[in-house]
Structure formats: C-alpha cells, structure tokens
Enzyme design. Structure first.
Site: not given
Ligand code: OAD
Length: 228
Positions: A53, A56, A87, A104, A170-171
C-alpha cells in the site's frame, strides 16, 4: 434535479497512470491477493502488506485526475451526482466531485486495529510499522481486504435504488458485493456502461454499452447529458 448515480472502478483511473487489477498488466498479475490484500496476510506478513500500500500511495501522489474524473465533476452543474467508487485513490475528490462514497476504503487514510472509528490521514506516502492509534494499536491501511465486510454497501445500495440515471465506468464487475449494485437500480432507469472491453451484464434492462476508454466515453456522455 435528477439524480445520477455513478459506480466507478479501476478503469476510470487507468488513464491517470494507475494500474487496474485484472487487465493483462494489472496488479493481480504482479501480486497474489492472499499475500497483500487479506487480513491473514496482515497477520502473517505485515511488512509486505504495508509496503504494497505504501507503493500504491507513493505512486498516487504523482497522479492527477483525467478527463473522465473532471467530466463527472462538471456533471454537477445540472444533476445531483452521487459517485460510488471501488477505487481507493482520491482522484474524484481532486477533480472536484462533491458526493463520493468509497466502498473499498481510502489509500491516504490509516485505521486503528482495535477501533474502526479511529481513522487518520496519512501524511506523505509511508505508513510505518510501529505507527499507532491513540489506543496503542498498530495502524493499518484504511482499505477493505478480501474476506472483510463492506460497510458502505448498505448506503450504496440505497443510493443505487434512487437513481434516475445510472453510470458504470471502468469496472470488470468481478468483485461482490459492489458488482451486485446494478441489481438495486430500477429496471426502467437508463443505464450506461463505459469500458473499452466487454463486461458481462446479462439481464440488465435499459442498458447502453459504450466501448470506449473512460477519457473519451465519459466526456462524450457527460456532454450529451448536459445538453439533454
Ligand atoms: P478491474 O481491474 O477488475 O477491472 C478494470 C476494468 O476497467 C476492466 O473492465 C477494464 O476493461 C476497464 N478499463 C481498463 N482501462 C480502461 C479505461 N481507460 N477506461 C475505462 N475502463 C478501462 O478493477 P475493478 O473492477 O475496479 O478491490 O476491481 C474491483 C475491485 O477488485 C477493486 O476495488 C479491488 C480489486 O481487487 C479490493 O482490493 C478489495
């Protein structure tokens, strides 16, 4: 004023230089979740968790919001905008959004390990072993680890159920309970999902998928919403 609720994930910060988790160059390719993002890891290997962390946080200090963060802040001119973010960065705050719920946790904060209500700002990038809360316990990052409860999911689901328009940006919708928030949004509410890669959201009604990076996709959508 119409209420727009926005669920954001790591992808919205990608163009600010912050790695996502599950893309091919993502953080979970480099680190194992069980080594750095669980309470068990904290008990077994505190130095590694603190360092993960700290790195980060150090990186975040060099990052700025991108066009997508700023566009969401601008949306407040015409709408009641509530951001729900997975985020732990502070780029929505820096861009000027005013209502932000962190599901989170927050990277720039530390928390007591004996009293969840004792939360402190971290000055600079480093949280060190030996830094204690006022009750004497080692401070931990103020983040939600895998296997831990997500206290803000309750207000997040209530907010999602009240949306007039819902945006998902973006998730990968891989992590619950956050990924289930779409289920609280009424079927008739217009929903927009912005992500350059496809995200599986079978069964969601009134959903428009915009396959763009956040910088372009969010800016264009916000322009449209401001002109509606
Ligand atoms: P992910 O890494 O799982 O997903 C990221 C998403 O962003 C994917 O669907 C990509 O296609 C998309 N992406 C990449 N570049 C992009 C861009 N320039 N614009 C828009 N989208 C883009 O991340 P999260 O879904 O946020 O939790 O992950 C959820 C949680 O898992 C996080 O909060 C974290 C992680 O483990 C914890 O640590 C508890």
């Amino acid at each position: 004023m119409k209420k727009i609720v926005v669920l954001t994930g790591a992808g919205i910060s990608a163009e600010s230089g912050i790695k996502t988790f599950r893309d091919s160059d993502g953080l979970w390719e480099e680190y194992r979740i069980e080594d750095v993002a669980t309470f068990d890891a904290w008990l077994k290997n505190r130095n590694l968790v603190l360092d993960f962390y700290n790195q980060r946080r150090k990186q975040l200090l060099e990052c700025s919001p991108n066009a997508a963060h700023y566009a969401l802040a601008a949306l407040e001119k015409k709408y009641d905008v509530q951001i729900i973010t997975q985020n732990i960065d502070d780029l929505h705050e820096k861009a000027g959004s005013t209502k932000i719920l962190h599901l989170h946790g927050e990277l720039k904060k530390a928390r007591s390990t004996v009293d969840d209500n004792l939360i402190y700002d971290i000055e600079g990038w480093e949280l060190k072993k030996g830094e204690r809360c006022e009750k004497g316990s080692q401070l931990r990052p103020h983040v939600v680890w895998f296997g831990e409860a997500v206290p803000n999911i309750v207000p997040a689901s209530q907010l999602s159920s009240k949306a007039d328009i819902y945006l998902v940006i973006g998730t990968s919708l891989n992590v619950y309970p956050a990924a289930g928030l779409l289920n609280y949004v009424p079927a008739n509410v217009p929903k927009y999902l912005i992500d350059p890669n496809g995200v599986a959201v079978a069964g969601t009604r009134n959903l428009t998928i915009i396959k763009e990076k956040a910088g372009k996709g969010v800016t264009e959508l916000v322009e449209k919403l401001l002109n509606d």
